[in-house]
Every structure is written in C-alpha cells, then in structure tokens.
Design a protein around this motif. Structure first.
Motif, short mmCIF file in Angstrom:
data_model
loop_
_atom_site.label_atom_id
_atom_site.label_comp_id
_atom_site.label_asym_id
_atom_site.label_seq_id
_atom_site.Cartn_x
_atom_site.Cartn_y
_atom_site.Cartn_z
N LEU A 24 42.57 48.00 -56.74
CA LEU A 24 42.08 47.23 -57.88
C LEU A 24 40.67 47.66 -58.26
O LEU A 24 40.35 47.82 -59.46
N LEU A 25 39.82 47.90 -57.28
CA LEU A 25 38.46 48.38 -57.56
C LEU A 25 38.51 49.76 -58.22
O LEU A 25 37.77 50.04 -59.16
N GLY A 26 39.40 50.62 -57.73
CA GLY A 26 39.52 51.95 -58.31
C GLY A 26 40.00 51.91 -59.74
O GLY A 26 39.45 52.60 -60.63
N GLU A 27 41.03 51.11 -60.01
CA GLU A 27 41.55 51.03 -61.38
C GLU A 27 40.54 50.36 -62.30
O GLU A 27 40.48 50.67 -63.50
N CYS A 28 39.74 49.44 -61.76
CA CYS A 28 38.68 48.81 -62.55
C CYS A 28 37.69 49.86 -63.04
O CYS A 28 37.29 49.86 -64.22
N LEU A 29 37.31 50.78 -62.17
CA LEU A 29 36.38 51.84 -62.56
C LEU A 29 37.03 52.79 -63.57
O LEU A 29 36.38 53.23 -64.53
N THR A 30 38.30 53.10 -63.36
CA THR A 30 39.00 53.99 -64.29
C THR A 30 39.09 53.37 -65.67
O THR A 30 38.86 54.04 -66.69
N GLN A 31 39.44 52.09 -65.73
CA GLN A 31 39.53 51.44 -67.03
C GLN A 31 38.16 51.23 -67.66
O GLN A 31 38.04 51.17 -68.89
N ARG A 32 37.14 51.14 -66.85
CA ARG A 32 35.78 51.00 -67.38
C ARG A 32 35.34 52.22 -68.18
O ARG A 32 34.47 52.13 -69.04
N ALA A 177 35.23 61.62 -63.79
CA ALA A 177 34.66 60.97 -62.61
C ALA A 177 35.28 59.60 -62.38
O ALA A 177 35.56 59.21 -61.24
N GLY A 178 35.50 58.85 -63.47
CA GLY A 178 36.12 57.54 -63.34
C GLY A 178 37.56 57.63 -62.85
O GLY A 178 38.00 56.82 -62.02
N ILE A 179 38.29 58.63 -63.32
CA ILE A 179 39.67 58.84 -62.86
C ILE A 179 39.68 59.24 -61.39
O ILE A 179 40.51 58.76 -60.60
N ALA A 180 38.74 60.12 -61.01
CA ALA A 180 38.66 60.56 -59.61
C ALA A 180 38.30 59.41 -58.69
O ALA A 180 38.86 59.29 -57.58
N ALA A 181 37.38 58.54 -59.13
CA ALA A 181 37.02 57.38 -58.32
C ALA A 181 38.23 56.48 -58.11
O ALA A 181 38.46 55.96 -57.01
N GLY A 182 39.02 56.30 -59.17
CA GLY A 182 40.24 55.52 -59.04
C GLY A 182 41.22 56.16 -58.08
O GLY A 182 41.90 55.48 -57.31
N GLY A 183 41.29 57.51 -58.09
CA GLY A 183 42.18 58.22 -57.18
C GLY A 183 41.76 58.06 -55.72
O GLY A 183 42.60 57.82 -54.84
N VAL A 184 40.47 58.17 -55.47
CA VAL A 184 39.96 58.02 -54.10
C VAL A 184 40.26 56.62 -53.57
O VAL A 184 40.78 56.45 -52.45
N LEU A 185 39.98 55.60 -54.37
CA LEU A 185 40.16 54.22 -53.90
C LEU A 185 41.63 53.83 -53.81
O LEU A 185 42.02 53.06 -52.90
#
Length: 290
Positions: A24-32, A177-185
């Motif tokens: 959820l945290l990762g997808e939050c960053l991706t959608q942000r 970067a936002g997509i990658a952060a979502g991938g990591v989380l």
C-alpha cells in the motif's frame, strides 16, 4: 468464546496487515507521481517467490527480503518501460505485468512447494521484524513526502507534469522513480507474506492483496500517514476470519474467506462516494478522462 476471539487480536491484525501495508505504501508513492499500477499483484508474487527461494537456500530471511525487493523492482521496470518509454495504456500495462508476474512466479516456485523455512523469530507479544519494518516506514515515508524538497517534487509531478517541467523538473525521471519505489515495496510485501506471515510458498498466494492495495490507496487518500489504518482494516478482518474458522463458526469457511475483501470493498465504496472524484493527484484524473 468472545474472550478467546479477542485475545491477542491487535497483534494478529498487525501481522496480517504488514505485507499489505508495504504494498500500500509503494502504490501510494506510485500514484503520487501520477501512475496507477495494477501490476502490483504480480510484483508481490515475484517478491514472494524470490524471497522464499533465497531464504530456503541461504537460511537468511533478511537476504530473502532483499531478494524480494529486487524482484519487485525488476518487474516494475517492465511497467515503467511500457508506460513511460512506450507510452502504453496504464491499465493494460498493469494487467500485463500482473499476468507476467503470476506466470513467472508459478514457474519459478514449482520446486518450492512443500519446502519449509525458519523465517523470523517471534518477538515480544508475537511481533516480527516485518511488522515493525512496515509500521516504521509509515512515518518515514510520510515525513519524506510532506517534509522534504524531493517529496514536494514528486507531488508536483503528480499534480501536473507540464507545470513541473516548466519549473525545471524532469517528470519522466520522477515517474520512473515512483514506479521503482512501488516495485521495491510491493516486492518487500510479497517477501514478508511468504517468509514471515505464512512461511510457505503457494502459487497465487497473494490472493488479490495487490489489487486490494490499489483501491485502499484511495481509502488512505493518497496519504502515507493514513495507509496504516487502511491496511489494518484488511488485517483485522482477516484475523477475525481465521479465528472464526478455527473456533468452529457456523458460517461456511468460504464465506468467512471473503470477509477481508468485503470489508475493504465497503469502505472503498463509501470513500469514493464521499470524495466524488476529487482528492487525488491531478494527473490521475487525466488517466480516467481518456
């Protein structure tokens, strides 16, 4: 009966919520940053199988968590390639990543079925390291997103890439970067699920958690600080479902299995009705307007 049902429920709810909270945290960053990635379910699955496999071979659960995060990031790169470089439709690209993750994880995990691992040792009150990791990331990401210049840049790109570009920002780099952060989380979430929460591997074991996370981002109003109560909603319902089944409830087990998803769906519907299409990053509205 009621005392037995409620005993230790908060910790059980947190443990159930921890894998979902990471996703959820990762997808939050991706959608942000203006992207909706329906492929997080696939990223969870490859994270789960990579984490479990590495833990089974090495005996080191933390190494498995790193492997899960790397696998999720690698699959998210496919989504970034499709939506940023090729400018493909976000929803179709996300579904493609989901199916790719499902297929790759099923193939890679065929030899892991039935293997047992030690996982993480239980701490005080039945807590585990992945629980504390997920909870600790909530304020860290919240403070970063709302209290740093980089976080402001990410939010600016999510509101209007053209305006951000005019201000000297390179939007595609922030989006990747936002997509990658979502991938990591999401990979971390999958690894936490297989290594810590269930301590087993099974094909399709995420059981829709990734797609639930996509919807719960709206419940959390795209705010990392609100992801914990949103994830706890699912975790509490899942913990109650399992306890009711173990307690010999008269309600059929198949119906009890739907309890976490039904609770999430109801809250999601109520939240959407109250928001009435507003409240999220402006760039997301353009996705639905196409």
């Amino acid at each position: 009966m009621a005392d037995t049902l409620l005993q230790g429920l908060p910790v059980s709810a947190l443990r159930s919520a921890a894998p979902l909270l990471l996703v959820l945290l990762g997808e939050c960053l991706t959608q942000r940053v203006g992207r909706i990635n329906l492929g997080v379910e696939g990223q969870m699955l490859v994270g789960a199988v990579a984490g479990y496999g590495v833990t089974a071979v090495s005996g080191q659960p933390w190494l498995g968590m790193v492997a899960g995060a790397a696998a999720g990031a690698l699959l998210s790169a496919v989504y970034a390639l499709l939506t940023v470089a090729a400018r493909a439709d976000q929803f179709a690209s996300g579904l493609a990543v989901l199916m790719l993750g499902f297929g790759v994880s099923a193939y890679a995990g065929s030899g892991l079925v039935g293997l047992r691992i030690e996982g993480f040792a239980l701490g005080a009150g039945g807590t585990t390291p992945t629980l504390w990791l997920a909870v600790a990331l909530v304020p860290l990401i919240g403070l970063w997103l709302y209290g740093t210049r980089t976080g402001l840049v990410w939010r600016a790109v999510g509101e209007s890439p053209p305006a951000a570009s005019a201000a000297g920002i390179t939007p595609w780099k922030v989006i990747v970067a936002g997509i990658a952060a979502g991938g990591v989380l999401s990979g971390l979430g999958g690894a936490a699920l297989s290594i810590d929460h269930t301590r087993t591997w099974a094909e399709g074991m995420t059981a829709g958690r990734g797609l639930i996370a996509v919807g719960l981002v709206i419940v959390a109003r795209w705010n990392p600080w609100l992801t914990l109560p949103a994830a706890l909603l699912f975790g509490l319902a899942e913990a109650l479902s399992l306890r009711l089944q173990a307690g010999g409830s008269a309600v059929p087990a198949h119906l009890l299995h739907t309890l976490p998803y039904l609770a999430s769906l109801v809250v999601f519907a109520v939240t959407c009705a109250r928001l009435k299409g507003g409240g999220g990053p402006e760039a997301l509205r353009a996705v639905f307007a196409r």
